[in-house]
Enzyme design. Sequence first.
Site, PDB file in Angstrom:
ATOM      1  N   THR A  25       0.848  -1.317   0.026  1.00 48.30           N
ATOM      2  CA  THR A  25      -0.048  -0.048  -0.107  1.00 48.30           C
ATOM      3  C   THR A  25       0.907   1.268  -0.228  1.00 48.30           C
ATOM      4  O   THR A  25       0.300   2.487  -0.524  1.00 48.30           O
ATOM      5  CB  THR A  25      -0.886   0.053   1.490  1.00 48.30           C
ATOM      6  OG1 THR A  25      -0.063  -0.382   2.398  1.00 48.30           O
ATOM      7  CG2 THR A  25      -1.720  -0.963   0.539  1.00 48.30           C
ATOM      8  N   PHE A  43      -7.400   4.411   6.067  1.00 53.24           N
ATOM      9  CA  PHE A  43      -6.647   3.646   7.347  1.00 53.24           C
ATOM     10  C   PHE A  43      -7.543   2.107   7.885  1.00 53.24           C
ATOM     11  O   PHE A  43      -6.691   1.966   9.109  1.00 53.24           O
ATOM     12  CB  PHE A  43      -5.430   4.449   7.920  1.00 53.24           C
ATOM     13  CG  PHE A  43      -4.452   5.163   7.079  1.00 53.24           C
ATOM     14  CD1 PHE A  43      -3.287   3.885   6.882  1.00 53.24           C
ATOM     15  CD2 PHE A  43      -4.197   5.570   7.333  1.00 53.24           C
ATOM     16  CE1 PHE A  43      -2.100   4.444   6.008  1.00 53.24           C
ATOM     17  CE2 PHE A  43      -3.276   6.984   6.018  1.00 53.24           C
ATOM     18  CZ  PHE A  43      -2.070   6.220   5.805  1.00 53.24           C
ATOM     19  N   CYS A  88      -5.598   0.704  10.417  1.00 57.26           N
ATOM     20  CA  CYS A  88      -3.575   0.459  10.270  1.00 57.26           C
ATOM     21  C   CYS A  88      -3.262   0.472  11.351  1.00 57.26           C
ATOM     22  O   CYS A  88      -3.008   1.676  11.715  1.00 57.26           O
ATOM     23  CB  CYS A  88      -3.653   1.238   9.182  1.00 57.26           C
ATOM     24  SG  CYS A  88      -2.266   1.009   8.630  1.00 57.26           S
TER      25      CYS A  88
HETATM   26 MN1  MNH Z   1      -2.442  -1.388   6.894  1.00 57.64          MN
HETATM   27  C1  MNH Z   1      -5.156  -2.202   8.626  1.00 57.64           C
HETATM   28  C2  MNH Z   1      -4.462   0.714   4.356  1.00 57.64           C
HETATM   29  C3  MNH Z   1       0.578   0.886   5.692  1.00 57.64           C
HETATM   30  C4  MNH Z   1       0.189  -2.951   8.630  1.00 57.64           C
HETATM   31  N1  MNH Z   1      -4.202  -1.236   6.707  1.00 57.64           N
HETATM   32  C5  MNH Z   1      -5.242  -1.965   7.345  1.00 57.64           C
HETATM   33  C6  MNH Z   1      -5.828  -1.375   7.247  1.00 57.64           C
HETATM   34  C7  MNH Z   1      -6.524  -0.581   5.601  1.00 57.64           C
HETATM   35  C8  MNH Z   1      -5.159  -0.202   6.158  1.00 57.64           C
HETATM   36  C9  MNH Z   1      -7.938  -0.074   5.123  1.00 57.64           C
HETATM   37  C10 MNH Z   1      -8.206  -1.940   8.132  1.00 57.64           C
HETATM   38  C11 MNH Z   1      -7.909  -2.897   6.534  1.00 57.64           C
HETATM   39  C12 MNH Z   1      -9.677  -3.963   6.998  1.00 57.64           C
HETATM   40  O1  MNH Z   1     -10.638  -2.979   7.683  1.00 57.64           O
HETATM   41  O2  MNH Z   1      -9.468  -4.814   6.418  1.00 57.64           O
HETATM   42  N2  MNH Z   1      -2.077   0.134   5.535  1.00 57.64           N
HETATM   43  C13 MNH Z   1      -3.333   1.008   5.169  1.00 57.64           C
HETATM   44  C14 MNH Z   1      -3.059   2.003   3.435  1.00 57.64           C
HETATM   45  C15 MNH Z   1      -0.842   1.995   3.733  1.00 57.64           C
HETATM   46  C16 MNH Z   1      -0.976   1.072   5.092  1.00 57.64           C
HETATM   47  C17 MNH Z   1      -3.420   3.045   3.271  1.00 57.64           C
HETATM   48  C18 MNH Z   1      -0.094   2.646   2.988  1.00 57.64           C
HETATM   49  C19 MNH Z   1      -0.770   3.747   2.448  1.00 57.64           C
HETATM   50  N3  MNH Z   1      -0.294  -0.905   7.049  1.00 57.64           N
HETATM   51  C20 MNH Z   1       0.947  -0.557   6.511  1.00 57.64           C
HETATM   52  C21 MNH Z   1       2.124  -0.395   7.207  1.00 57.64           C
HETATM   53  C22 MNH Z   1       1.517  -2.013   7.679  1.00 57.64           C
HETATM   54  C23 MNH Z   1       0.812  -1.946   8.178  1.00 57.64           C
HETATM   55  C24 MNH Z   1       3.541   0.546   6.597  1.00 57.64           C
HETATM   56  C25 MNH Z   1       2.639  -2.627   8.275  1.00 57.64           C
HETATM   57  C26 MNH Z   1       4.132  -1.611   8.771  1.00 57.64           C
HETATM   58  N4  MNH Z   1      -2.664  -2.574   7.921  1.00 57.64           N
HETATM   59  C27 MNH Z   1      -1.272  -3.580   8.734  1.00 57.64           C
HETATM   60  C28 MNH Z   1      -1.645  -4.072   9.718  1.00 57.64           C
HETATM   61  C29 MNH Z   1      -3.624  -4.142   9.359  1.00 57.64           C
HETATM   62  C30 MNH Z   1      -3.981  -3.152   8.955  1.00 57.64           C
HETATM   63  C31 MNH Z   1      -0.699  -4.987  10.502  1.00 57.64           C
HETATM   64  C32 MNH Z   1      -4.193  -4.923  10.107  1.00 57.64           C
HETATM   65  C33 MNH Z   1      -4.190  -4.557  11.797  1.00 57.64           C
HETATM   66  C34 MNH Z   1      -5.214  -4.728  13.161  1.00 57.64           C
HETATM   67  O3  MNH Z   1      -5.937  -5.785  12.535  1.00 57.64           O
HETATM   68  O4  MNH Z   1      -4.913  -5.210  13.611  1.00 57.64           O
END
Ligand code: MNH
Length: 454
Positions: free
Chosen positions: A266, A391, A398
Site C-alpha cells: 500500500t 487506514f 491500520c
Molecule cells: Mn495497513 C490494516 C491501509 C500501510 C500494517 N491497513 C489496514 C487496514 C487498512 C490499511 C484500510 C484495515 C483493513 C480492514 O479493515 O480489513 N495500510 C493501509 C494503507 C497503508 C498501510 C493505505 C499505506 C499507505 N499497513 C501499512 C504499513 C504496515 C501496515 C506500512 C506495517 C508496517 N495494516 C497493517 C496491519 C493491519 C493493517 C498489521 C491489520 C491491523 C489489525 O487488524 O489489527
Amino acid sequence: MSEIPGPKPLPLLGNLASVLSTSAQTNVDFAREYHERYGPIFAMTLGGQRMIFASGHALVAEMCADPRWSKSVHATLAEVRAFAGDGLFTAHTGEPNWAAAHRLLMPAFGPMAMRDWFPGMLDIAEQMFTRWARFGPDAVIDVGDDMTRLTLDTIALTAFGLRLNSFYSETMHPFVGAMTRSLVEAGARSERLPAVQSLMLGANRRYRADIDTMRGITERIVADRIAQPAEDRPDDLLERMLGTDGLPAGNIQYQLATFLIAGHETTSGLLTFVTHELLAHPALLARARQTVDRVLGDRTPAFEDLADLGYLGQILRETLRLHPTAPAFALTPDQNLTLGGYEVSADEDVLVMLPTLHRDPAVWADPDTFDPDRFAPERMAEIPEYAWMPFGHGARACIGRPFALQEATLVLAMMLQRFDLERCDPDYELVIQETLTIKPKDLRVRAVARTSRP
Ligand code: MNH
C-alpha cells in the site's frame, strides 16, 4: 421494508451475468459504476450469497459510529488466511492471537518508536536515489517497481533486520512475485465455485508453490535470527515477537508474512500515485519543492525535519483520498439491524468502498479535483468524521499508519530535493492495476539530478 437496490438476480447464476456485462476493468471501477446506477448502497447476489456495497458518507458514518458493526474477514481475506493465517490483518477480532499481537506490537508503532524507524528508512531511500543519480538522466525508471523495491526493503530492514538488497539486483525479490500472484489468486478463488476450483490443477499447483515460497522466506528469517548471538540481535519487531512474552511460533510465521505484505504494497502504491499526481499538477509540485528547499536546503533529512514538512503530509492525505491504495474494507453487524432503513442480518458483510466514499459530493467540493489544501491545518475541522478512512476503522484500523506516512514523507521530500522528474510519456493517462490493492500501471519517468542542471 424495501429491498436494497441492485441488479435483479438470475436463478443459479446470481448476478454473474450483470457483473460480466459492465465495461469495468477493476472492482473499483465496477463499484463506482454501480454506485452511479443504484445510489450509495447496492446489493447483488453471487453464488447464492448477497453482497452489499456501501459508500455514501451518511451510510458509512451510520455503521462506523455504531459499535454493533466491526471488521469482517470477508471472502477474499478469508482466502488470504491460507498464507497470513491469524496474523494481525486476517485474524478474526475474537481470536486470541489478534489481541495478543495487538497488545504486543502497538507500542512499536507509537510516537516514541517512530524515531527508531528513521535510520532504516533513510538507508533504503539513499540506495534508491543513489541508483537514480548514478544511472543518470537517460535511464527509464518504472516508478511502481522502484517504490515496491523501496518499501519492501524498508519493512524487511526496519522490522526484521533483514537486507533484501533489491536495488542491487536485476530482478525483484522472489517474495514479491509469489505475493502478487497469491493475492490475485485469493481474490479469484473467493469468486469461484468449489467444484470449478478443484479442476484448476495448474492454478492450484502454482498457488501452493507460491505459498511455500513465502513460508520458506519467513522460516528462514526466524531461523537466522535465532542463530544470532543475543548481543548481536537488533531490538525490532521480530525480537518482540520472539521474546518471553512473545507470540506462538506458528503465529510468528503469519505475522512475518503479514508485515511483509501489508507493510509494503500500500505504501508503494501511495508513493507511485503521489508521483503521478505531482507530475500532473506542476504548480503543486513547485509549492511542495519550495517547502522542501526551505526546510532541508541540501542537507540529508533528519527525523526532526519531518514535523516541518506538513505540506507534504497534506499532499499524501489528498492522494489517499483520491487513490486509497487499500480500496475497501468489510464490516459486519453482530445482530440483525437496519442500515439506511434496509434490513441487514448478522451474518452479512458490507463492503465500504473508499474511492466512492472519498468522492461523496455531499462532503467534498469538486470531489475529483486534486487539492491538498483540503487538508490544510485550519481546514481540518471541516472534514466530517468517517469521511476519510484510507487506514480503515476502529480497533482494526491500520497499525502501520504512522510508519507509512513517515516513510512516504521522507521519500517524497528526498525525491523533490534531488531530482526533476520527466514522464517518458508526457501524455500518460492513469491506468489502475488492482490486486487486493491498487497502484498506477506503467508510470515511467526519467530523473534529472537538480545539481547537474545548467
Ligand atoms: Mn495497513 C490494516 C491501509 C500501510 C500494517 N491497513 C489496514 C487496514 C487498512 C490499511 C484500510 C484495515 C483493513 C480492514 O479493515 O480489513 N495500510 C493501509 C494503507 C497503508 C498501510 C493505505 C499505506 C499507505 N499497513 C501499512 C504499513 C504496515 C501496515 C506500512 C506495517 C508496517 N495494516 C497493517 C496491519 C493491519 C493493517 C498489521 C491489520 C491491523 C489489525 O487488524 O489489527
